[in-house]
Design a protein around this motif. Sequence first.
Motif, PDB file in Angstrom:
ATOM      1  N   ALA A   1       0.839  -1.211   0.000  1.00 17.68           N
ATOM      2  CA  ALA A   1       0.000   0.000   0.000  1.00 17.68           C
ATOM      3  C   ALA A   1       0.866   1.251   0.000  1.00 17.68           C
ATOM      4  CB  ALA A   1      -0.931  -0.012   1.209  1.00 17.68           C
ATOM      5  N   THR A   2       1.952   1.205   0.753  1.00 16.40           N
ATOM      6  CA  THR A   2       2.856   2.356   0.807  1.00 16.40           C
ATOM      7  C   THR A   2       3.530   2.559  -0.549  1.00 16.40           C
ATOM      8  OG1 THR A   2       3.171   1.921   3.159  1.00 16.40           O
ATOM      9  CG2 THR A   2       4.773   3.376   2.089  1.00 16.40           C
ATOM     10  N   ALA A   3       3.952   1.450  -1.182  1.00 15.12           N
ATOM     11  CA  ALA A   3       4.579   1.551  -2.511  1.00 15.12           C
ATOM     12  C   ALA A   3       3.600   2.147  -3.523  1.00 15.12           C
ATOM     13  CB  ALA A   3       5.047   0.177  -2.982  1.00 15.12           C
ATOM     14  N   GLU A   4       2.326   1.867  -3.354  1.00 18.93           N
ATOM     15  CA  GLU A   4       1.329   2.382  -4.288  1.00 18.93           C
ATOM     16  C   GLU A   4       0.804   3.755  -3.876  1.00 18.93           C
ATOM     17  OE1 GLU A   4      -1.684  -0.569  -5.114  1.00 18.93           O
ATOM     18  OE2 GLU A   4      -0.263  -1.841  -6.184  1.00 18.93           O
ATOM     19  N   GLY A   5       1.294   4.267  -2.777  1.00 22.82           N
ATOM     20  CA  GLY A   5       0.890   5.612  -2.346  1.00 22.82           C
ATOM     21  C   GLY A   5      -0.552   5.688  -1.888  1.00 22.82           C
TER      22      GLY A   5
END
Lengths: 438, 438
Positions: free
Chosen positions: B413-417
């Motif tokens: 989720a963090t990688a996808e912002g």
Amino acid sequence: MLRIINQQADVRAELQRICDRTHDEQVLHKEATVREVLQAVQRQGDKAVLHYTAEFDHQTFKADELRVTAAEIDAAYQQVSKQLIDSIQLASKQIEAFHRQRVPKSWVHFGDDEVVLGKRYTPVDRAGLYVPGGRACYPSTVLMNAVPAKVAGVPRIVMVTPPGTGKGISPAVLVAANEAGVREIYRIGGAQAIAALAYGTETIPKVDVITGPGNIYVTIAKKLVYGNVGIDSLAGPSEVLIIADGTANPIHVATDLLAQAEHDPMAAAILLTTDAGLAKNVQVALERQLMDHPRQVDTSKAIAHYGLIVVVESLEIAAQFSNEFAPEHLELEVEDPWGLLPLIRHAGAIFLGHSTPEAVGDYLAGPNHTLPTSGAARYASALGVETFLKHSSIIQYSQTALEKVATAIDTLATAEGLPSHADSVRCRVRKDNSDSEL
Amino acid sequence: MLRIINQQADVRAELQRICDRTHDEQVLHKEATVREVLQAVQRQGDKAVLHYTAEFDHQTFKADELRVTAAEIDAAYQQVSKQLIDSIQLASKQIEAFHRQRVPKSWVHFGDDEVVLGKRYTPVDRAGLYVPGGRACYPSTVLMNAVPAKVAGVPRIVMVTPPGTGKGISPAVLVAANEAGVREIYRIGGAQAIAALAYGTETIPKVDVITGPGNIYVTIAKKLVYGNVGIDSLAGPSEVLIIADGTANPIHVATDLLAQAEHDPMAAAILLTTDAGLAKNVQVALERQLMDHPRQVDTSKAIAHYGLIVVVESLEIAAQFSNEFAPEHLELEVEDPWGLLPLIRHAGAIFLGHSTPEAVGDYLAGPNHTLPTSGAARYASALGVETFLKHSSIIQYSQTALEKVATAIDTLATAEGLPSHADSVRCRVRKDNSDSEL
């Protein structure tokens, strides 16, 4: 502010308005542009693709630069964290395991009556996966499209994704593609990419089925090329509907609503609850979280326009409203989710209980996150292995078996006024074999 | 005269021309008319339906005359022969038996890891069946559409068919409908009927999925409403491809080719054979039968424009050409059809051996006769029970199960912002339960 209404309000009209949020008039205007792009690519191939890439994506390529190189894919592994690679691999493994369940298998039944019937499943020869770029550039989308194609046994999987700034593609996307076994990737996007996949160009192969979400131009292009190639669905903006009772945690519910709204200003986030207190607490918690949300502007828009809390008198009524809306994602944050499940008729994916936020399904539970939107769950399902498979009916009659049904076929063919249909059976069962009579 | 060419000719271009026979420019012009009809029905309901029925079908009705009465359906049984009723019943029974095989079933898997995953299949609420009128008014079409809907468990099945002259519907069609359990029938056709089913009117219910073949206006209308409702496919004119060796009977082959050509001046009938003598004999036999064919004019047109015999050097080459054409119907009139079958990759239905004319499958073998045309067999399959079913993914994680994947979801989720995606898991697994921190 997330609005709260109660069951006495015109809930049906509100839900209809939210469901219809993409059926707007502007589509027709964009269609002319998309048609022009499709025709140009069909006629001029690479030349048109490069032209529109320069015009819409502001990137100038030669045709032989369109394909992402093996070196770029390998280099992507150096540009992301070990933890991200591990997470992509875990997700890929779990998505594959789920999609390998109950894949339709070819079968043949040899009847006692000398009739053989069956279905033979085969994969498409070539699949084209569209992966959006820009803000919506998601490695999870790559996995959710590529893994089912791989499980289906598609021999050639081609991926397209718009070029980022500086011609680069997100390394996380490249890692996800490679983990799913996809190494034929082209840096093109928009309607021109759909056209290239549908018609083929000097560089891009024509495929049999195109899957994957995109912006409105991509969606219109998919609809227009449908019939020439297969498509998965016409994806609209994402949506969640949560049914919650007094056992739900308002912080959890508020966060799940925001997790939907943060996708897109057109995303929809709806809560149906039997507990007026929960409704109020969710409203407050959501407002608090929204205050310093990194995507505050767009997320607030979605909440303001397509967010809604409805206080209902019973879970049965909640299920009824939910069925009418036919949500893409449905969370049952209630004490007895399995008791409520039988009342649910239309939903893309259903998340049961208090420990199953939608994000679990978005990333790695296994079921596909490409789901029917805007009410399409009334008739459509998640993308799956079936999207990349088709079957042929198998029929064999013996001479004896044919003779048994000859009269019935003759009667039906004659009733339909199709003489050669009748003849095709007559000439085979005629006792005296006097073919020359025909 | 049915043309004979050999493998050295440009077979690929010939097959492509035949396959593309409906992708013509005139579609675009007709689209404007269809769009107007769709919009009028969407806005004015019954009024517009009645208007276009008067304009296109030259029949003047009041809204309350649109539905075929129970008395008319019952009376239809008196207007057809006992033999036809028996034949319709036999076909209905066999089609139902085939469609009941391997219907996808709901399943849930309870994992050792406290993860529950599954798929729940449910039928659509309402199905709309389009049955063409005029010359192409076929009771078999009724059965092939209605029976799968019934097997799927669709609670409400609605049929539409254009009014015949004198407001009557073919009694054979009414008998077939009744045998398949369909008694809600409206005498409307064309784009206005598709519009009525897609949007609903005061009289016609809005449905979830529309199936069935029609003329070019119906097909365009189906494509335009797709996304608002589900559709089965975009059916084009029918086609057969026969692969035959020296063991085939030229009379049988010629009759089977004519049985396709007699459908429509746009129908295609192709023979690929390893036997030059057979090719010549089929040509002669076909010409002879065509001389006094009751549908001579149209059938001759089809044969002249879209008929072709290709003499090939081997069955392998025949299979290769067939795969490129991806025929709706494929007959294997060869000594060892099961030996050839593995080489076939794309075909709607495959008829094996010398005693299985396509007519067997058209009427009563059981598999559906609504099949992908114009190359769509590359990615699509027969209409089936699945056309009227959809599934919801089922996901349940326990608290423990969620904790195990929390880091991976957070990373993705963090990688996808998407911060709220990450939060939706974090807020559930946080050890200290300090919700107020969010």
